[in-house]
Design a protein around this motif. Sequence first.
Motif, PDB file in Angstrom:
ATOM      1  N   ILE A  13       3.761  10.680  -3.718  1.00 36.47           N
ATOM      2  CA  ILE A  13       4.396  10.798  -2.401  1.00 36.47           C
ATOM      3  C   ILE A  13       3.859  12.072  -1.752  1.00 36.47           C
ATOM      4  N   ALA A  90       4.348  15.359  -3.798  1.00 37.92           N
ATOM      5  CA  ALA A  90       3.443  16.432  -3.353  1.00 37.92           C
ATOM      6  C   ALA A  90       3.551  16.579  -1.840  1.00 37.92           C
ATOM      7  N   PRO A  92       5.175  18.766   1.662  1.00 37.75           N
ATOM      8  CA  PRO A  92       5.148  20.204   1.984  1.00 37.75           C
ATOM      9  C   PRO A  92       6.217  21.016   1.249  1.00 37.75           C
ATOM     10  N   GLU A  93       5.923  22.300   1.110  1.00 38.06           N
ATOM     11  CA  GLU A  93       6.749  23.190   0.279  1.00 38.06           C
ATOM     12  C   GLU A  93       8.044  23.587   0.998  1.00 38.06           C
ATOM     13  N   VAL A 101      13.092  13.355   0.371  1.00 38.24           N
ATOM     14  CA  VAL A 101      12.162  12.448  -0.315  1.00 38.24           C
ATOM     15  C   VAL A 101      12.782  11.936  -1.617  1.00 38.24           C
ATOM     16  N   ASN A 144      -5.280  23.316  -8.112  1.00 39.07           N
ATOM     17  CA  ASN A 144      -6.296  22.696  -7.278  1.00 39.07           C
ATOM     18  C   ASN A 144      -7.708  23.057  -7.777  1.00 39.07           C
TER      19      ASN A 144
HETATM   20  N1  LIG Z   1      -2.498  23.686  -2.227  1.00 39.14           N
HETATM   21  C1  LIG Z   1      -2.377  24.175  -3.447  1.00 39.14           C
HETATM   22  O1  LIG Z   1      -3.252  24.898  -3.945  1.00 39.14           O
HETATM   23  C2  LIG Z   1      -1.170  23.806  -4.294  1.00 39.14           C
HETATM   24  C3  LIG Z   1      -1.269  24.001  -5.687  1.00 39.14           C
HETATM   25  C4  LIG Z   1      -0.218  23.588  -6.500  1.00 39.14           C
HETATM   26  C5  LIG Z   1       0.911  23.026  -5.932  1.00 39.14           C
HETATM   27  N2  LIG Z   1       1.006  22.861  -4.571  1.00 39.14           N
HETATM   28  C6  LIG Z   1       2.220  22.228  -4.042  1.00 39.14           C
HETATM   29  O2  LIG Z   1       1.941  20.869  -3.754  1.00 39.14           O
HETATM   30  C7  LIG Z   1       2.759  20.436  -2.661  1.00 39.14           C
HETATM   31  C8  LIG Z   1       1.846  19.852  -1.581  1.00 39.14           C
HETATM   32  O3  LIG Z   1       0.974  20.869  -1.128  1.00 39.14           O
HETATM   33  P1  LIG Z   1      -0.432  20.540  -0.419  1.00 39.14           P
HETATM   34  O4  LIG Z   1      -1.224  21.788  -0.501  1.00 39.14           O
HETATM   35  O5  LIG Z   1      -0.984  19.280  -0.926  1.00 39.14           O
HETATM   36  O6  LIG Z   1       0.058  20.347   1.095  1.00 39.14           O
HETATM   37  P2  LIG Z   1      -0.647  19.485   2.242  1.00 39.14           P
HETATM   38  O7  LIG Z   1      -0.090  20.004   3.520  1.00 39.14           O
HETATM   39  O8  LIG Z   1      -2.124  19.458   2.056  1.00 39.14           O
HETATM   40  O9  LIG Z   1      -0.095  18.005   1.983  1.00 39.14           O
HETATM   41  C9  LIG Z   1       1.244  17.629   2.185  1.00 39.14           C
HETATM   42  C10 LIG Z   1       1.219  16.156   2.602  1.00 39.14           C
HETATM   43  O10 LIG Z   1       2.555  15.674   2.621  1.00 39.14           O
HETATM   44  C11 LIG Z   1       2.653  14.758   3.705  1.00 39.14           C
HETATM   45  N3  LIG Z   1       4.069  14.591   4.036  1.00 39.14           N
HETATM   46  C12 LIG Z   1       4.856  15.306   4.861  1.00 39.14           C
HETATM   47  N4  LIG Z   1       6.106  14.800   4.852  1.00 39.14           N
HETATM   48  C13 LIG Z   1       6.105  13.727   4.012  1.00 39.14           C
HETATM   49  C14 LIG Z   1       7.078  12.795   3.591  1.00 39.14           C
HETATM   50  N5  LIG Z   1       8.325  12.844   4.031  1.00 39.14           N
HETATM   51  N6  LIG Z   1       6.712  11.819   2.718  1.00 39.14           N
HETATM   52  C15 LIG Z   1       5.456  11.738   2.254  1.00 39.14           C
HETATM   53  N7  LIG Z   1       4.492  12.610   2.628  1.00 39.14           N
HETATM   54  C16 LIG Z   1       4.812  13.594   3.486  1.00 39.14           C
HETATM   55  C17 LIG Z   1       1.819  15.390   4.786  1.00 39.14           C
HETATM   56  O11 LIG Z   1       1.427  14.414   5.765  1.00 39.14           O
HETATM   57  C18 LIG Z   1       0.642  15.926   4.002  1.00 39.14           C
HETATM   58  O12 LIG Z   1      -0.428  14.997   3.913  1.00 39.14           O
HETATM   59  C19 LIG Z   1       3.566  21.637  -2.226  1.00 39.14           C
HETATM   60  O13 LIG Z   1       4.821  21.607  -2.838  1.00 39.14           O
HETATM   61  C20 LIG Z   1       2.754  22.811  -2.762  1.00 39.14           C
HETATM   62  O14 LIG Z   1       3.525  23.960  -3.009  1.00 39.14           O
HETATM   63  C21 LIG Z   1      -0.024  23.218  -3.748  1.00 39.14           C
END
Ligand SMILES: NC(=O)c1ccc[n+]([C@@H]2O[C@H](COP(=O)([O-])OP(=O)(O)OC[C@H]3O[C@@H](n4cnc5c(N)ncnc54)[C@H](O)[C@@H]3O)[C@@H](O)[C@H]2O)c1
Length: 497
Positions: A13, A90, A92-93, A101, A144
């Motif tokens: 997700i 996965a 937004p934070e 969700v 990542n």
């Molecule tokens: N970027 C990193 O290096 C990293 C590393 C480890 C963990 N994380 C964690 O992973 C998670 C995602 O981060 P990211 O970097 O992939 O962010 P991102 O912004 O690249 O992706 C988030 C995605 O979620 C989608 N989204 C928004 N609302 C939604 C919903 N209701 N249902 C389904 N999808 C929805 C968005 O359209 C977007 O594509 C966060 O919790 C972050 O803390 C990120």
Amino acid sequence: MVAATKPARAAVIGGGVIGGGWVARLIQNGVDVGIFDPDPEAPRKINDVMANADHAVRRLTMAPLPARGHIRFADSIAEAAKDAELIVEAVPERLDIKQTVYAQIEAAAPTDAVISSSTSGILPSDLQAQMQHPERLLVGHPFNPVYLLPLVELVGGARTAAATLDRAAAFFAGIGMHPLRIRKEIEAFVADRFLEAVWREALWLVKDGIATTEEIDDAIRYGFGLRWAQMGLFETYRVAGGEAGMAHFIAQFGPCLKWPWTKLMDVPDLTDELVKTISDQSDAQSGRHSIRELERIRDDNLVAILQALKANDWGAGQTVANWEKSLYDAVPARRQQAIDGPLETMRQQVPSDWTDYNGHMNEARYLDCFSMATDAVMRWIGVDAAYLANGGSYFTVETHIRHLDEVRAGSEIFATSQVLLGEGKKMQLFHHLYAVEADGASRLLATGEHMLIHVDMTSRSASLPEDSVAARLATLAQAHASLPHPDGAGRAIGGGN
Ligand SMILES: NC(=O)c1ccc[n+]([C@@H]2O[C@H](COP(=O)([O-])OP(=O)(O)OC[C@H]3O[C@@H](n4cnc5c(N)ncnc54)[C@H](O)[C@@H]3O)[C@@H](O)[C@H]2O)c1
């Protein structure tokens, strides 16, 4: 240690940077994935991540990857999650988004599905606070690019069931990861705590004009970063302490920690001026490369580091080696029941980077195919990861390949294998490699004949196989004895039979 197992089906997700990486890792390991992301651009972004992942994994391993899992783009969270054993969140934070969700996941998912949040730092107890079945939620914090880096931090909340953590650990190990269980929940867990401390210090160094972004990166990548990738912090310091060891190291350098060297407790104000300084320096440092180029450079370097660590049987390289062993263990021949004909021992598409300047599969790859086929026979007779770990294996001592026809990238190829001899320490195999034509017919590409000797890997000398392996090999040899002697078997180069 929980036995590794793959989830039958998964849902992801959120298909951004991290969700896309999860999808790539899952489908490359043969798991079908339902994905939901409301962004209409999500399929394109995921395809971009997949292209990077394919490029990287092709370089990382020669092991026979399973048939790729399917991706299903769902119209809702419910549709993605409805039949999944593992649901990876996965999005937004933000706690409120994640909790919304989970409510939608819970309304549709099987009650025993494991729900794993990718959050970088939110407490699992907060994430699960409003759930109907909080016991099935945990944090599975990846890094990542998710398709290459093995680490996933597992963190349970106050209401997470121990069985959920066990199942998640098994699922993540089953897709080639290294699950690290964090003993107590704290914000940002272990790795991000550490990274934040380093990042904070780096921001001060830029703000105070001590170093540019490039100089800070150089200070890491030319020196201690190379140590961290393979020994981490404490093992490195143990070595730094010399023969006197860790206690000596702490006695010598520990007092420095009280000197006013660091500003760790303070965070510089991220003023417009500081953000511009960092952005401008970063542009000067790396602006000549697109993000796509930087991702490829990063991935190629990670692959090289992982392969070096694998060769040294160390750290993250061991995770890659274990994953490869499980891929070899899973080849179809192991499950094939009928042995009255040659076994099918490999089947895959010819990857584009297996071809030479003519666009045809390079001659060295013919041997790679036969090597996979040999491994599949070994797995069939019981030389699997457990047997190898006990110190027994077969080593190839002689090979004769006939290159009979060419094949292009993208073509489906497969190998069949026949046992010519299987007694004592010896195993003689004859493989045929075929291409599948458009009409489904098979076209012979090559044959490979190989003599293998059983080896005791502790003494590195020839030895008899264990009884169970000897018995399975004898059964196969006996069944294959009635097959026609293959054309080309026993032939010397250029000569007749
Ligand atoms: N970027 C990193 O290096 C990293 C590393 C480890 C963990 N994380 C964690 O992973 C998670 C995602 O981060 P990211 O970097 O992939 O962010 P991102 O912004 O690249 O992706 C988030 C995605 O979620 C989608 N989204 C928004 N609302 C939604 C919903 N209701 N249902 C389904 N999808 C929805 C968005 O359209 C977007 O594509 C966060 O919790 C972050 O803390 C990120």
